[in-house]
Design a protein around this motif. Structure first.
Motif, short mmCIF file in Angstrom:
data_model
loop_
_atom_site.label_atom_id
_atom_site.label_comp_id
_atom_site.label_asym_id
_atom_site.label_seq_id
_atom_site.Cartn_x
_atom_site.Cartn_y
_atom_site.Cartn_z
N ASP A 4 0.96 -1.13 0.05
CA ASP A 4 -0.05 -0.11 -0.01
C ASP A 4 0.91 1.29 -0.08
O ASP A 4 1.67 1.44 1.06
CB ASP A 4 -0.93 0.14 1.19
CG ASP A 4 -2.00 -1.07 1.27
OD1 ASP A 4 -2.57 -1.35 0.05
OD2 ASP A 4 -2.33 -1.67 2.27
N HIS A 6 1.19 5.30 0.24
CA HIS A 6 0.51 6.36 0.87
C HIS A 6 1.25 7.66 0.57
O HIS A 6 2.58 7.54 0.54
CB HIS A 6 0.35 5.97 2.33
CG HIS A 6 -0.17 4.85 2.89
ND1 HIS A 6 -1.45 4.34 2.70
CD2 HIS A 6 0.43 4.04 3.52
CE1 HIS A 6 -1.68 3.36 3.07
NE2 HIS A 6 -0.46 2.92 3.57
N LEU A 10 0.97 7.97 7.11
CA LEU A 10 0.27 6.81 7.17
C LEU A 10 -1.33 7.35 7.37
O LEU A 10 -1.55 8.34 7.98
CB LEU A 10 0.71 5.97 8.53
CG LEU A 10 2.08 5.34 8.56
CD1 LEU A 10 2.38 4.79 9.72
CD2 LEU A 10 2.19 4.25 7.48
N LEU A 14 -5.31 3.43 10.34
CA LEU A 14 -4.25 2.46 10.16
C LEU A 14 -3.38 1.95 11.52
O LEU A 14 -2.50 2.71 11.76
CB LEU A 14 -3.34 2.63 9.04
CG LEU A 14 -2.25 1.42 8.65
CD1 LEU A 14 -2.91 0.01 8.52
CD2 LEU A 14 -1.32 1.91 7.86
N LEU A 16 -0.99 0.01 12.92
CA LEU A 16 0.07 -0.96 12.76
C LEU A 16 0.51 -1.28 14.22
O LEU A 16 1.01 -2.40 14.44
CB LEU A 16 1.14 -0.08 12.13
CG LEU A 16 1.29 -0.11 10.47
CD1 LEU A 16 2.40 0.56 9.87
CD2 LEU A 16 0.99 -1.43 10.05
N GLN A 45 9.54 2.88 4.35
CA GLN A 45 8.69 1.61 4.19
C GLN A 45 8.51 1.11 5.80
O GLN A 45 9.24 0.95 6.61
CB GLN A 45 9.48 0.62 3.54
CG GLN A 45 10.10 0.88 2.26
CD GLN A 45 11.22 1.57 2.27
OE1 GLN A 45 11.64 2.66 2.77
NE2 GLN A 45 12.23 0.61 1.74
N SER A 47 6.34 -2.57 8.02
CA SER A 47 5.56 -3.84 7.98
C SER A 47 5.33 -4.11 9.35
O SER A 47 6.18 -4.00 10.31
CB SER A 47 6.11 -4.91 7.26
OG SER A 47 5.86 -5.95 7.45
N ALA A 52 2.26 -7.84 4.77
CA ALA A 52 2.03 -6.59 3.82
C ALA A 52 3.13 -5.43 4.14
O ALA A 52 3.58 -5.39 5.53
CB ALA A 52 0.71 -6.12 4.41
N SER A 53 3.31 -4.50 3.30
CA SER A 53 4.08 -3.50 3.43
C SER A 53 3.20 -2.20 3.03
O SER A 53 2.36 -2.14 2.31
CB SER A 53 5.15 -3.56 2.61
OG SER A 53 5.86 -4.70 2.69
N HIS A 54 3.40 -1.18 4.08
CA HIS A 54 3.18 0.17 3.61
C HIS A 54 4.03 1.18 3.42
O HIS A 54 5.14 1.21 4.34
CB HIS A 54 2.38 0.68 4.84
CG HIS A 54 1.22 -0.38 5.38
ND1 HIS A 54 -0.01 0.10 4.95
CD2 HIS A 54 0.81 -1.33 6.11
CE1 HIS A 54 -1.17 -0.92 5.36
NE2 HIS A 54 -0.51 -1.46 5.85
N VAL A 56 5.36 5.08 2.63
CA VAL A 56 4.90 6.30 2.65
C VAL A 56 5.85 7.25 2.03
O VAL A 56 7.02 7.35 2.22
CB VAL A 56 5.03 7.10 4.07
CG1 VAL A 56 4.66 8.42 4.33
CG2 VAL A 56 4.14 6.24 5.15
N ALA A 156 9.30 -2.67 -0.69
CA ALA A 156 8.53 -3.31 0.39
C ALA A 156 9.34 -4.84 0.87
O ALA A 156 9.33 -5.08 1.82
CB ALA A 156 7.38 -3.75 -0.34
#
Length: 208
Positions: A4, A6, A10, A14, A16, A45, A47, A52-54, A56, A156
């Motif tokens: 994902d 962003h 974030l 969300l 985390l 980055q 997780s 899953a990885s987020h 920004v 990621a």
């Protein structure tokens, strides 16, 4: 691997922290170069250890990111890095935050894998997890307005395996009775980052 992306922070909602495996959130950053006093932060980055990885992405001079900053400074969340010295300095310089508590897989590896001088993330993933990583996008332009799919996958992947590495390294630290020493090193990292930003990186103030 869910990714994902962003823009600037974030997203609200969300959490985390609640998803963090073992109380840890894996974190990495991409910058325009390797000098945190000069090369701007482009991407962070994260997780929670759930596969899953987020990501920004930051635009120039837009570093408000209250949700990300809240996570980075939360005393109940361990920030899990590989080569934390660099990332912590970058976050001090561009986000104005000091990360604590911290775990660094590179430092842990150097404390227990004294039989080798290979402590890079790619080496650790191969040796401890049997995972092959590609570093092809490491030196690409992270300041681009739009990041390529290859860049996003590379970024990621840098946080995808850190929780598993920590588990392996924790066992080795305990076996070699160096857990307390590792924790002392981790606590010192914000001060080490401040020294780097202040110009005491070379020569190292701790050197002879």
């Amino acid at each position: 691997m869910p990714i994902d992306l962003h823009d600037g922070d974030l997203p609200d909602g969300l959490d985390l922290k609640s998803m963090a495996r073992g109380g840890c959130v894996a974190i990495d950053s991409e910058t325009m170069g390797l000098n945190p006093a000069r090369d701007r932060l482009c991407l962070v980055q994260l997780s929670a250890g759930d596969g899953a990885s987020h990501l920004v992405q930051f635009r120039r001079d837009r570093y408000d990111a209250p949700n990300l900053k809240r996570l980075l400074t939360d005393p109940e969340v361990t920030k899990l890095f590989h080569f934390a010295r660099f990332d912590v300095a970058v976050f001090q310089a561009y986000l104005g935050v000091t990360c604590q508590p911290i775990y660094c897989t590179k430092i842990a590896s150097k404390l227990v894998r004294t039989f080798t001088d290979k402590h890079g993330l790619k080496d650790l993933c191969k040796d401890l997890l049997g995972v092959e990583m590609s570093k092809q996008q490491q030196s690409s332009d992270w300041g681009a307005e739009e990041l390529s799919p290859d860049q996003l996958r590379y970024a990621a992947s840098d946080v995808l395996h850190l929780h598993d590495l920590k588990e392996r390294l924790d066992a080795l630290l305990a076996r070699e009775e160096r857990t307390a020493l590792a924790e002392a090193c981790f606590r010192f990292l914000p001060a080490r980052a401040a020294l780097d930003l202040g110009g005491w990186d070379e020569p190292d103030i701790l050197a002879h």
